[in-house]
Design a protein around this motif. Structure first.
Motif, PDB file in Angstrom:
ATOM      1  N   VAL A 206       0.844  -1.202   0.000  1.00 42.97           N
ATOM      2  CA  VAL A 206       0.000   0.000   0.000  1.00 42.97           C
ATOM      3  C   VAL A 206       0.880   1.253   0.000  1.00 42.97           C
ATOM      4  O   VAL A 206       0.648   2.202  -0.735  1.00 42.97           O
ATOM      5  CB  VAL A 206      -0.941  -0.008   1.224  1.00 42.97           C
ATOM      6  CG1 VAL A 206      -1.595   1.351   1.395  1.00 42.97           C
ATOM      7  CG2 VAL A 206      -1.991  -1.081   1.064  1.00 42.97           C
ATOM      8  N   THR A 207       1.929   1.214   0.837  1.00 45.95           N
ATOM      9  CA  THR A 207       2.792   2.391   0.940  1.00 45.95           C
ATOM     10  C   THR A 207       3.483   2.694  -0.386  1.00 45.95           C
ATOM     11  O   THR A 207       3.439   3.815  -0.890  1.00 45.95           O
ATOM     12  CB  THR A 207       3.846   2.158   2.045  1.00 45.95           C
ATOM     13  OG1 THR A 207       3.174   1.865   3.253  1.00 45.95           O
ATOM     14  CG2 THR A 207       4.699   3.389   2.219  1.00 45.95           C
ATOM     15  N   THR A 208       4.137   1.666  -0.940  1.00 47.31           N
ATOM     16  CA  THR A 208       4.907   1.926  -2.159  1.00 47.31           C
ATOM     17  C   THR A 208       4.023   1.965  -3.397  1.00 47.31           C
ATOM     18  O   THR A 208       4.364   2.637  -4.374  1.00 47.31           O
ATOM     19  CB  THR A 208       5.975   0.838  -2.370  1.00 47.31           C
ATOM     20  OG1 THR A 208       5.328  -0.430  -2.303  1.00 47.31           O
ATOM     21  CG2 THR A 208       7.054   0.928  -1.323  1.00 47.31           C
ATOM     22  N   GLY A 209       2.899   1.238  -3.378  1.00 45.79           N
ATOM     23  CA  GLY A 209       2.087   1.156  -4.577  1.00 45.79           C
ATOM     24  C   GLY A 209       0.964   2.161  -4.626  1.00 45.79           C
ATOM     25  O   GLY A 209       0.469   2.502  -5.702  1.00 45.79           O
ATOM     26  N   VAL A 210       0.522   2.662  -3.466  1.00 50.58           N
ATOM     27  CA  VAL A 210      -0.628   3.572  -3.453  1.00 50.58           C
ATOM     28  C   VAL A 210      -0.237   4.958  -2.948  1.00 50.58           C
ATOM     29  O   VAL A 210      -0.400   5.958  -3.636  1.00 50.58           O
ATOM     30  CB  VAL A 210      -1.773   2.997  -2.580  1.00 50.58           C
ATOM     31  CG1 VAL A 210      -2.925   3.974  -2.522  1.00 50.58           C
ATOM     32  CG2 VAL A 210      -2.225   1.657  -3.121  1.00 50.58           C
TER      33      VAL A 210
END
Lengths: 315, 566
Positions: A206-210
């Motif tokens: 979530v952190t790196t992708g969103v």
């Protein structure tokens, strides 16, 4: 002078005890305060006008093309080429960016996504302290402590070198990247994160992708602001980077790091404090200053543009 | 390792691998966050070590102080952090207040030794009070004459502080005075009240004047504050009485202890009085009373430590940063070098900034938040101003120095490197910061406050002065102190306007050439001798950072105390 306006103001119904003159006074305060606000415009205008005045004198004597493309800067021989100074500025900017941009973004990610409240309450003011230390102190750190350290671990650095100065510039601009990037990441709506978790993504994904992509424009704008700060940084390079204008050596890129350079800001300080400088040499100060002002001003404008765009996205 | 089955490809299936990756990522982020902090902390430790040289002390000395000061204070700190957080806050403020107070005392002491005598200060203050009295009296007597009052407001300070320039009318006055046998020595000019006081044949002694102009007003303010808080006139009067008694007693007893009367009065005003009021408040509220133990333990520990080390003959360290460094001028020999004249320069530069950038910045913020129209031509102008302020905050400091050089020295022909030019150049630099922080503070005042005020029939200016500004003041102060911290450390503009590399004598006028702390530190940085590089330089850096630390801590305390919650 104001009798006329005063009489018209007092025709309304009086509900207070001392009505007359109050409207005139109110207007006076308004104008005085407006004057204060307009003073900031005056500052910008006077920067441009006063710098341009002497820069124009300089450019009537030195061909601007020679100035911007010259590869040698030697005041004693009246040779004014900007490129050696730009090389220094470029090196400082690139090295400090290599240090500050990843670190700053990582710090922003940690503070915005991972840190507990307790960690935040320690780390965030801590990072702010980095921005509050005077730059001359960073310069002294670089000269007196970092350079000997680099020599001790076996790097062939000179007493004055661009590497230790740039490391310190990098550390100094970390908080600028981290706090603006964190703002951008906190502005990402929680619904996006929940959607990510709902798809079964881990916190890392979530952190790196969103979050990071959604905050990309804010992060990018913080990068530009930090670079602009690095370009304009003066005291660190004056103290620690030496006073020899030098062109980049493209054949041996690594050797560049260990030598002294003179970025634009350091050159300005040196020209100004030199004992005997020709009139032309002195006006070159303003040409360099104007160039610096224009570069940083454009970068700041660009950063604001990008930041303004991302704000529209979620509100 | 998890193997992927094509028919059940849900996203988080191979979660054990993802856990590891996530943990590693989190740890990396934390390490990078700490990287800058840790490296700067290490560098600060090195500098502090160079400045204080703790290892030059006897082991016994270090051990004694560790036992009497460090261990008890650390134990107390752990106790506050774990068990009694309000007490921790009290401990922080109660230890910080005397430090800030003593710093202010030092600032005023410098002011009275370098800039103006106590008599000049007394005369100036009395004249300003008289001018204010005139303006108020005019407001009472002729409440309707607005233009007249404008004239009075502009003229009253001129008459009381500066006097009137030569005109035909003045000849009459001076001639008449001469005919009466009075000789003011200032012909053809009506002297001001200030000058008249200076010419008085008999003046009170210095400490009486300080008592009247510093201690009593401060005591009155504190008394008023206590009276408001406790709703008891008697307590307020008690504060004033106690302060006066303490001040006079100290003046009488001070010489026995070697404390000058003037210094004692400053200490009473800036350190004893605020601390007393704060301690009284803590005791009355009964919350976090244990925090008061912290400064007491610290002082007792130091006293005990010095007694023990004195008795046992342990030698203390030989630090570079000592009293001699703070009170002497720089020198060619490292052992004699000091920072005093440049500290005076910094203090005077701050005065210039506070008198110029602060009012203009707050005024601009008030306009932008309270008056600025959002539509029409003016609206566009205001937007332009806002964008411009944001951009000005990003202009490199060296460019502000260049502006100062071009504007004040080349165009206006003011003396190169003078303190007023330095103050104005650095003032321009922090102007956008002051404006932006003041704007935020004003914006945080809820609109309902303004509407209530308008509803009572107040005008816009009355609302701003009586409602908005008092509410926003802590925020404005916080932002301003932080901006002043920035100003103290700025060096590049000082180099550009030609501030002196170092001065032997402290400046005593705003038009004198001065050096400031960071400028002095910079000139030490080009000394090659190790005693300078690892001694004097480190001491200078620590002094500068200590001043910044105290300022920032003050700002944080103000922010925490008055922060609007919700």
């Amino acid at each position: 002078m104001r009798d006329n306006t005063m009489s018209t103001e007092t025709t309304g119904p009086d509900i207070t005890s001392r009505p007359s003159g109050r409207a005139a006074r109110e207007r006076m305060y308004r104008y005085v305060l407006l004057l204060c606000a307009a003073a900031s415009i005056l500052v910008t205008v006077s920067i441009v006008v006063l710098l341009a005045r002497d820069a124009v004198t300089f450019f009537t004597l030195v061909n601007p093309v020679d100035f911007f493309t010259g590869t040698e800067f030697l005041i004693s021989r009246n040779v004014y080429g900007l490129l050696p100074l730009l090389s220094g500025t470029l090196l400082v900017t690139v090295i400090s960016a290599v240090i500050a941009l990843p670190t700053g973004v990582a710090a922003a990610v940690y503070l915005s996504e991972y840190a507990s409240d307790q960690m935040r309450s320690v780390l965030k003011p801590g990072l702010e302290i980095l921005a509050g230390i005077p730059t001359v102190v960073y310069g002294i750190f670089a000269l007196v402590y970092v350079t000997p350290f680099l020599q001790a671990i076996g790097l062939p650095v000179n007493t004055f070198n661009i590497l230790s100065a740039s490391i310190m510039v990098g550390i100094m601009i970390i908080p600028m990247v981290s706090s603006l990037s964190e703002d951008a990441m906190s502005a990402v709506p929680d619904s996006l994160r929940r959607a990510g978790y709902g798809m079964g993504a881990t916190k890392f994904e979530v952190t790196t992708g969103v979050v990071v992509p959604a905050a990309a424009s804010g992060i990018f704008s913080s990068f530009i602001l930090a670079l602009s700060r690095a370009i304009g940084e003066t005291m660190i390079v004056v103290v620690a980077a030496g006073s020899r204008p030098r062109m980049l050596n493209l054949s041996d890129p690594l050797a560049n790091l260990f030598q002294g350079y003179q970025p634009m800001t350091a050159a300005m300080v040196q020209i100004n404090s030199a004992d005997s400088v020709s009139q032309l040499g002195f006006t070159s100060l303003f040409a360099i200053g104007l160039t610096l002002f224009v570069i940083t001003f454009l970068l700041n404008l660009l950063s604001n543009r990008i930041a303004a765009r991302y704000r529209e996205e979620y509100e | 390792m998890a193997t992927r089955k094509p028919e059940t490809g849900w996203h988080g299936e191979n979660s054990d691998v993802n856990h590891l990756r996530g943990r590693a990522f989190e740890a990396t982020c934390l390490a990078l966050t700490a990287f800058g902090l840790v490296s700067v902390m290490l560098l600060l430790l090195f500098v502090a070590n160079d400045a204080f040289r703790p290892l030059s002390a006897d082991v016994g000395w270090l051990a004694t102080y560790a036992v009497t000061v460090v261990v008890p204070l650390a134990a107390l700190a752990v106790y506050y952090y774990r068990l009694d957080e309000p007490a921790g806050e009290v401990a922080y403020v109660a230890s910080g207040l005397p430090v800030v107070g003593l710093l202010l005392t030092g600032g005023f002491a410098v002011l009275f030794t370098e800039l103006l005598s106590v008599l000049e200060w007394f005369a100036l203050l009395i004249s300003l009070v008289a001018a204010a009295g005139l303006i108020v009296a005019h407001g009472r007597l002729r409440p309707k004459a607005a233009l007249e009052r404008l004239v009075v407001v502009l003229l009253a300070p001129v008459v009381t502080v500066f006097g009137l320039p030569p005109t035909r009318f003045n000849w009459l006055v001076t001639d008449a005075a001469a005919a009466l046998g009075l000789d003011f020595g200032l012909y053809y000019r009506v002297i001001s009240l200030r000058e008249a006081i200076m010419l008085l044949p008999f003046v009170p002694t210095d400490w009486v004047m300080l008592l009247l102009t510093l201690v009593l007003p401060a005591a009155g303010a504190a008394g008023w504050f206590v009276e408001q808080r406790r709703e008891s006139r008697r307590d307020g009067l008690a504060v004033v009485g106690l302060t006066t008694v303490a001040a006079v007693l100290g003046v009488v007893a001070g010489p026995l202890l070697g404390i000058g009367a003037d210094v004692w009065l400053l200490v009473v005003t800036f350190a004893v009085l605020p601390l007393g009021v704060y301690v009284e408040g803590v005791l009355r509220r009964g919350e976090g009373v244990r925090g008061l133990a912290f400064p007491v333990v610290a002082v007792l520990g130091v006293v005990a430590g010095s007694l023990i080390t004195g008795a046992l003959g342990f030698a203390g360290p030989d630090p570079w940063l000592d009293w001699g460094f703070l009170t002497s001028a720089t020198s060619r020999t490292a052992a004699d070098a000091g920072i005093y004249p440049s500290m005076v320069g910094s203090v005077m530069m701050i005065i210039v900034i506070v008198l110029t950038a602060f009012p203009v910045g707050v005024g601009a913020a008030i306009y932008l938040e309270e008056y600025a129209p959002s539509q029409g031509l003016m609206g566009k102008f205001v937007t332009l101003i806002e964008i411009n302020i944001g951009n000005l905050a990003g202009v490199p400091s060296v460019v502000y120095g260049l502006l100062g050089l071009a504007l004040f020295i080349r165009v206006l022909q003011w003396p190169q490197g003078s303190i007023i030019v330095a103050g104005l150049a650095v003032g321009l630099l922090i102007l956008p910061i002051v404006i932006i922080s003041a704007q935020e503070a004003i914006r945080s005042v809820p609109d309902s406050f303004r509407q209530a005020s308008y509803g009572m029939g107040a005008t816009r200016w009355q609302t701003i002065r009586q409602v908005v500004l008092p509410e926003a003041l802590p925020g404005i102060l916080t932002g301003t102190i932080l901006a002043l911290g920035r100003a103290i450390g700025e060096t590049a503009p000082l180099l550009m306007i030609g501030a002196a590399a170092s001065v032997r004598l402290a400046p005593n006028s705003f038009f004198d050439v001065g050096s400031m702390m960071p400028r002095q530190i910079f000139s030490w940085s080009s000394e090659l001798e190790p005693a300078f590089r690892h001694g004097v330089l480190a001491a200078g850096v620590i002094t500068l950072l200590a001043v910044l630390l105290v300022m920032n801590a003050t700002a944080i305390v103000i922010r925490n105390r008055y922060q609007r919650t919700g």
